[in-house]
Design a protein around this motif. Structure first.
Motif, PDB file in Angstrom:
ATOM      1  N   PHE A   1      -3.258  -4.633   1.724  1.00 21.95           N
ATOM      2  CA  PHE A   1      -2.297  -5.635   1.240  1.00 21.95           C
ATOM      3  C   PHE A   1      -1.825  -6.478   2.432  1.00 21.95           C
ATOM      4  CE2 PHE A   1      -2.230  -2.523  -2.131  1.00 21.95           C
ATOM      5  CZ  PHE A   1      -2.167  -3.298  -3.275  1.00 21.95           C
TER       6      PHE A   1
ATOM      7  N   ARG B   1      -7.860   8.116  -3.530  1.00 23.35           N
ATOM      8  CA  ARG B   1      -7.444   6.733  -3.262  1.00 23.35           C
ATOM      9  C   ARG B   1      -8.358   6.092  -2.212  1.00 23.35           C
ATOM     10  NH1 ARG B   1      -1.609   6.005  -0.688  1.00 23.35           N
ATOM     11  NH2 ARG B   1      -2.758   6.850   1.090  1.00 23.35           N
TER      12      ARG B   1
ATOM     13  N   PHE C   1      -4.660  10.235   5.590  1.00 22.36           N
ATOM     14  CA  PHE C   1      -3.727  10.511   6.684  1.00 22.36           C
ATOM     15  C   PHE C   1      -3.252  11.967   6.657  1.00 22.36           C
ATOM     16  CE2 PHE C   1      -3.248   6.061   5.455  1.00 22.36           C
ATOM     17  CZ  PHE C   1      -3.431   5.414   6.668  1.00 22.36           C
TER      18      PHE C   1
ATOM     19  N   ASN D   1       0.581  10.211   2.850  1.00 20.87           N
ATOM     20  CA  ASN D   1       0.979   8.795   2.669  1.00 20.87           C
ATOM     21  C   ASN D   1       0.766   8.268   1.253  1.00 20.87           C
ATOM     22  OD1 ASN D   1       1.953   8.548   5.190  1.00 20.87           O
ATOM     23  ND2 ASN D   1       0.202   7.441   6.032  1.00 20.87           N
ATOM     24  N   LEU D   2       1.195   9.055   0.295  1.00 21.33           N
ATOM     25  CA  LEU D   2       1.176   8.573  -1.088  1.00 21.33           C
ATOM     26  C   LEU D   2       2.509   7.895  -1.378  1.00 21.33           C
ATOM     27  CD1 LEU D   2      -0.375  11.699  -2.854  1.00 21.33           C
ATOM     28  CD2 LEU D   2      -1.548   9.603  -2.154  1.00 21.33           C
ATOM     29  N   MET D   3       2.527   7.011  -2.351  1.00 16.86           N
ATOM     30  CA  MET D   3       3.786   6.370  -2.760  1.00 16.86           C
ATOM     31  C   MET D   3       4.555   7.342  -3.654  1.00 16.86           C
ATOM     32  SD  MET D   3       3.964   3.352  -1.530  1.00 16.86           S
ATOM     33  CE  MET D   3       2.919   2.117  -0.780  1.00 16.86           C
ATOM     34  N   PRO D   4       5.720   7.792  -3.193  1.00 12.60           N
ATOM     35  CA  PRO D   4       6.436   8.824  -3.960  1.00 12.60           C
ATOM     36  C   PRO D   4       6.878   8.381  -5.356  1.00 12.60           C
ATOM     37  CG  PRO D   4       7.795   7.971  -2.184  1.00 12.60           C
ATOM     38  CD  PRO D   4       6.441   7.393  -1.984  1.00 12.60           C
ATOM     39  N   VAL D   5       7.042   7.061  -5.550  1.00  7.11           N
ATOM     40  CA  VAL D   5       7.539   6.587  -6.852  1.00  7.11           C
ATOM     41  C   VAL D   5       6.418   6.389  -7.877  1.00  7.11           C
ATOM     42  CG1 VAL D   5       9.618   5.488  -5.945  1.00  7.11           C
ATOM     43  CG2 VAL D   5       7.478   4.192  -6.043  1.00  7.11           C
ATOM     44  N   LEU D   6       5.169   6.563  -7.434  1.00  7.90           N
ATOM     45  CA  LEU D   6       4.047   6.353  -8.354  1.00  7.90           C
ATOM     46  C   LEU D   6       3.368   7.676  -8.689  1.00  7.90           C
ATOM     47  CD1 LEU D   6       2.346   3.207  -6.726  1.00  7.90           C
ATOM     48  CD2 LEU D   6       4.088   3.267  -8.517  1.00  7.90           C
TER      49      LEU D   6
ATOM     50  N   LEU E   1      -3.810   1.860  -6.774  1.00  8.40           N
ATOM     51  CA  LEU E   1      -3.179   0.860  -5.885  1.00  8.40           C
ATOM     52  C   LEU E   1      -4.182  -0.026  -5.132  1.00  8.40           C
ATOM     53  CD1 LEU E   1      -0.251   0.161  -5.423  1.00  8.40           C
ATOM     54  CD2 LEU E   1      -0.173   1.810  -3.556  1.00  8.40           C
TER      55      LEU E   1
ATOM     56  N   LEU F   1      -3.879  -0.196   3.297  1.00  5.11           N
ATOM     57  CA  LEU F   1      -4.798  -0.273   2.154  1.00  5.11           C
ATOM     58  C   LEU F   1      -5.402  -1.668   1.996  1.00  5.11           C
ATOM     59  CD1 LEU F   1      -2.842   1.751  -0.569  1.00  5.11           C
ATOM     60  CD2 LEU F   1      -4.761   2.513   0.821  1.00  5.11           C
TER      61      LEU F   1
ATOM     62  N   ILE G   1       1.748   1.778   4.571  1.00  2.00           N
ATOM     63  CA  ILE G   1       0.648   2.296   3.736  1.00  2.00           C
ATOM     64  C   ILE G   1      -0.048   1.138   3.007  1.00  2.00           C
ATOM     65  CG2 ILE G   1       0.065   3.784   1.775  1.00  2.00           C
ATOM     66  CD1 ILE G   1       2.584   5.432   2.498  1.00  2.00           C
TER      67      ILE G   1
ATOM     68  N   ARG H   1       9.441   0.274  -9.653  1.00  7.49           N
ATOM     69  CA  ARG H   1       9.759   1.675  -9.343  1.00  7.49           C
ATOM     70  C   ARG H   1      10.662   1.760  -8.105  1.00  7.49           C
ATOM     71  NH1 ARG H   1       5.678   5.011 -11.741  1.00  7.49           N
ATOM     72  NH2 ARG H   1       5.837   4.443 -13.939  1.00  7.49           N
TER      73      ARG H   1
ATOM     74  N   PHE I   1      -8.633   5.224   3.916  1.00  7.43           N
ATOM     75  CA  PHE I   1      -7.901   6.021   4.914  1.00  7.43           C
ATOM     76  C   PHE I   1      -7.383   7.327   4.298  1.00  7.43           C
ATOM     77  CE2 PHE I   1      -7.439   1.739   6.636  1.00  7.43           C
ATOM     78  CZ  PHE I   1      -7.704   1.941   7.971  1.00  7.43           C
TER      79      PHE I   1
ATOM     80  N   HIS J   1       7.768   2.755   5.805  1.00  8.45           N
ATOM     81  CA  HIS J   1       6.553   3.564   5.774  1.00  8.45           C
ATOM     82  C   HIS J   1       5.632   3.111   4.639  1.00  8.45           C
ATOM     83  CE1 HIS J   1       4.375   7.062   7.210  1.00  8.45           C
ATOM     84  NE2 HIS J   1       4.076   7.330   5.940  1.00  8.45           N
TER      85      HIS J   1
ATOM     86  N   LEU K   1       5.063  -1.044  -8.444  1.00 10.01           N
ATOM     87  CA  LEU K   1       5.723  -0.491  -7.257  1.00 10.01           C
ATOM     88  C   LEU K   1       7.080  -1.158  -7.054  1.00 10.01           C
ATOM     89  CD1 LEU K   1       5.214   1.505  -4.956  1.00 10.01           C
ATOM     90  CD2 LEU K   1       4.299  -0.389  -3.631  1.00 10.01           C
TER      91      LEU K   1
END
Lengths: 389, 241
Positions: A300, B159, B94, B98-103, B111, A298, A294, A8, B92, A290, A5
C-alpha cells in the motif's frame, strides 16, 4: 483502499471513540441550537416594520404614559394613526402557562399590524365586544381553544379586586404573517382593562405602556420621532420615540449581550472539542504506526496511509456532526413552541445552520486528521514495523 | 547446470546514523540467490541479516551498490514504484506475525488482494484457498487474538502467498513459536518451496529452522562470511558469491 480497515479502526477502542463521538455530537448540537437561538433573538429586529414607531416613557419601558397623549401624538404631522398597547402579564390557571397578552385599541389593531391575519372568527366580533380577544393559532392549538371559548386569566400585574379571574371571549384566531408577531399572543381590548381600573374592578397602574404609531405615506420617520419627542419635552412625562426595529433591538439588548455570549459559548465549545479530537487522533495515529508499516510492506502506498488516518478523523467527526445536527433538528419543533411563549417567534434550525454544524465538524476532522495523516504518509516502513507503541 | 539468479546483490552498502554516528550495517556485499532457492540468513545480532532482507524486499533502500530482484533494480525505483513492486512480487512473513488485530483471518489474507484488480468474490475465493493451503480454512472468521501463535503465523504465510509472489521473505518466522508450531511453519515453507517453486529467504537464529533451508548464508559485521550448502535443490541449485 482498505475501507473495512478504516471502519474497524474507528471503533478499535469503542469507549474512546464513543466518548469522542459524543463530545462532537454535543458540540455540533450546541452550535446549531445556539445559532438558532441567536437567530430567534435577532429575527424580530430584522422583521420589524420600518413604517411603525413606538412611543414609550423616556424614563423606562416600565413607566406608563398618560392615555391623553394619544390625541396629541396623532396631531403630529406624519402620523397616520396610533394605537395604545399595554402589557398585561397574566397567566392561564398556572404561572407556567405563560404567554404574551396585550391590551390594545381593538379597532386599530389590524391597521397597525397588517401582519395579523384572522383565519377563524371575525375582526368585527372582536371589535364589537369589549371583553373579547383574538389569539394566535399556536396558542389556540396548545390549549385547545376555539372561537367562542371563554379564557379565564389570572391578572398578575392587574389582579381583579374581588380575587376572581379576568374572562376573555375568543372572537377570532389569527395567523402571523411575519416573524415580528408570534402565534402565541392574546390581543384584547385596552378599554376593558382601563374601565376595570377606573371602576375599581381591578387593581394596577393606569396609563399606557406604549403607543404604536403608523406613519403616513411619505412621512420621514426621523422627523416624526423628533417632533413627537419634542412635543413632550417639558412633561408632564417625557417620551422616547423609536422605530419598531430599534424598539425590538432594545429588548434584545435588555437581555444583555446574550447573542454575543451565546456565540462565544458556541465558539468555545467548538475549540474545546477540536482539541479533544486532535488528542484522540494523535493517540490513534500512534497506535496505527505499526499497522501502517504492515500495510506499506504489503504494497500500500503513502497515499493509502494518509487516507486511512484522514478518513478515520473525517468519519468520526462527520458521524458526530450528522448525529448532532439530527438531534438539533429533532428538538427544533418543541423548542420553538417553548420559546414562542416568551415572544421569540423565529427559532429555527435552518438548513444553513445544519450545514454550518456539519461543515464545522468536518473542518475539525480535517484539521485533527491532517498531522497524523501526514505523519503516516511519511512513515518509513522499516521504522514503522519496528515501532512497538 | 547453473540456475538463473532471481536475487543479485552487487557491492551493496547500507549505513545508518545512530546518535550522531554512522554505523555501516552492510559493507560491499555481493550475493546471488537462484530462482526457486531456499536460503537461510544467519549471523550474530547486528550482522545485517534483517537489513539485507529489507533491501531484498524493497522495504529499505541501499546507499550503494545494486539490488536486482527478478530483473528489477530496486535501487532505481521510487517509493510508489517500490510499493507496487512489493505488492506484486513479495510476500512477507514476520516474527511477530504482523496481522491486523481488527480484521479476521480471512480479511487479513484478503488485504494484499485489494491492490489487485480481482473482484470481491474472487478475492474471497483466493483468500479461502490460501487459508485452506495452510490448514486454517475453519478459522477464517477468527480474529488474531482468537488464534494460537502457530495459527497466526500460518495466517501470515497465507497472506504472504495469496498474491502468488515470486519471492517469500521471512524474518525469524519461528522466533515466537513453540517447538511444534515452529515445526509446522517450517514444514509449510518447505512445501511452498518444493511444490510451488517459491524462492524463500529466511532470517533466523534457530539452527533447526536453518536446517530446513537448502543453503545458509552466514553474515558477520555486514559482510558475507560464508555460504553453506545443506541439501541439493532439484533439479539443480547454486548459491554463489
Amino acid at each position: 483502499m482498505p475501507w473495512l480497515l478504516l471502519f474497524r479502526n474507528l471503533f478499535a477502542h469503542p469507549v474512546r471513540s464513543l466518548l469522542t463521538l459524543g463530545s462532537i455530537v454535543v458540540a455540533v448540537f450546541l452550535i446549531c441550537f445556539l445559532r438558532a437561538m441567536v437567530g430567534a433573538l435577532e429575527a424580530g429586529v430584522e422583521a420589524s416594520s420600518q413604517r411603525r414607531l413606538i412611543v414609550q416613557s423616556a424614563v423606562s419601558l416600565f413607566v406608563n404614559l398618560p392615555t391623553s397623549y394619544q390625541t396629541k401624538i396623532e396631531a403630529v404631522p406624519g402620523v397616520d394613526s396610533s394605537m395604545k398597547m399595554q402589557w398585561f402579564g397574566g397567566y392561564y390557571q398556572d404561572p407556567s402557562n405563560f404567554f404574551a397578552q396585550f391590551g390594545v385599541d381593538a379597532e386599530r389593531l389590524l391597521r397597525a399590524y397588517p401582519e395579523i391575519e384572522i383565519v377563524e372568527g371575525s375582526a368585527l366580533d372582536f371589535e364589537a365586544r369589549r371583553s373579547s380577544c383574538i389569539i394566535g393559532e399556536q396558542l389556540a392549538a396548545d390549549f385547545g381553544w376555539s372561537v367562542g371559548d371563554s379564557i379565564p386569566m389570572v391578572g398578575a400585574l392587574y389582579p381583579r379586586a374581588d380575587g376572581s379571574t379576568w374572562n376573555f371571549e375568543v372572537a377570532g384566531i389569527y395567523r402571523a404573517l411575519s416573524n415580528n408577531v408570534d402565534d402565541r399572543t392574546m390581543w384584547f381590548h385596552f378599554e376593558y382593562l382601563e374601565r376595570s381600573l377606573e371602576t375599581g374592578g381591578a387593581l394596577g397602574p393606569g396609563g399606557v405602556g406604549v403607543f404604536v404609531l403608523h406613519l403616513a405615506p411619505g412621512a420621514d420617520a426621523t422627523g416624526v420621532m423628533a417632533r413627537v419627542d419634542a412635543l413632550f419635552e417639558n412633561g408632564p412625562q417625557r417620551v422616547q420615540t423609536t422605530t419598531e426595529s430599534e424598539f425590538q433591538r432594545q429588548f434584545v439588548t435588555m437581555l444583555g449581550s446574550v447573542p454575543t455570549l451565546l456565540s462565544s459559548i458556541g465558539g468555545g465549545v467548538l475549540f474545546a472539542i477540536a482539541l479533544a479530537t486532535f488528542n484522540t487522533m494523535l493517540m490513534a495515529s500512534r497506535e496505527r504506526t505499526h499497522s501502517i508499516g504492515i500495510l506499506k510492506a504489503l504494497g500500500f502506498t503513502h497515499r493509502t496511509a494518509f487516507a486511512l488516518l484522514m478518513g478515520e478523523s473525517l468519519l468520526l467527526c462527520g458521524l458526530g456532526g450528522a448525529i448532532g445536527v439530527a438531534v438539533a433538528l429533532a428538538i427544533d419543533g418543541p423548542v420553538r413552541g417553548f420559546l414562542m411563549s416568551y415572544g421569540f417567534t423565529a427559532f429555527e434550525v435552518a438548513p444553513s445552520t445544519a450545514a454550518l454544524g456539519l461543515g464545522l465538524a468536518l473542518s475539525v476532522g480535517l484539521l485533527a486528521g491532517l498531522a497524523p495523516a501526514i505523519g503516516a504518509a511519511r512513515l518509513r516502513v522499516v521504522e514503522a514495523l519496528r515501532f512497538e507503541g | 547446470m547453473s540456475v538463473e539468479a532471481i536475487i543479485r546483490l552487487v557491492g551493496v552498502e547500507r549505513t545508518y546514523r545512530k546518535g550522531g554516528e554512522s554505523v555501516r550495517v552492510l559493507d560491499d556485499l555481493d550475493l546471488e540467490v537462484p530462482r526457486g532457492g531456499y536460503v537461510a540468513l544467519m549471523g550474530p545480532s547486528g550482522s545485517g541479516k534483517t537489513t539485507l532482507l529489507n533491501l531484498i524486499g524493497g522495504l529499505d533502500k541501499a546507499d550503494g551498490g545494486q539490488v536486482i530482484v527478478d530483473g528489477e533494480d530496486l535501487t532505481r525505483l521510487g517509493q510508489g514504484a517500490l510499493a507496487r513492486w512489493r505488492a506484486a512480487s513479495v510476500g512477507f512473513v514476520f516474527q511477530g506475525f504482523n496481522l491486523m488485530p481488527v480484521l479476521t483471518a480471512q480479511q487479513n489474507v484478503e488485504l494484499p488482494l485489494l491492490l489487485t484488480n480481482l473482484s470481491r468474490r474472487e478475492r474471497r475465493e483466493h483468500a479461502r484457498h490460501a487459508l485452506a493451503l495452510v490448514g486454517l480454512d475453519d478459522r477464517r472468521s477468527h480474529r488474531p487474538k482468537q488464534l494460537s501463535g502457530g495459527q497466526e503465523q500460518r495466517v501470515a504465510i497465507a497472506r504472504a502467498l495469496v498474491t502468488d509472489p515470486i519471492l517469500i521473505l521471512a524474518d525469524e518466522p519461528t522466533g515466537d513459536l513453540d517447538r511444534d508450531s515452529a515445526g509446522a511453519v517450517l514444514e509449510l515453507l518447505d512445501k511452498l518451496n518444493r511444490e510451488s517453486d517459491k524462492t524463500i529467504v529466511m532470517v533466523t537464529h534457530d539452527p533447526r529452522a536453518a536446517d530446513s533451508a537448502r543453503s545458509i548464508v552466514h553474515l558477520d559485521k555486514g559482510r558475507l562470511e560464508r555460504i553453506e550448502d545443506r541439501r541439493p535443490l532439484e533439479p539443480a541449485d547454486s548459491t554463489t558469491t
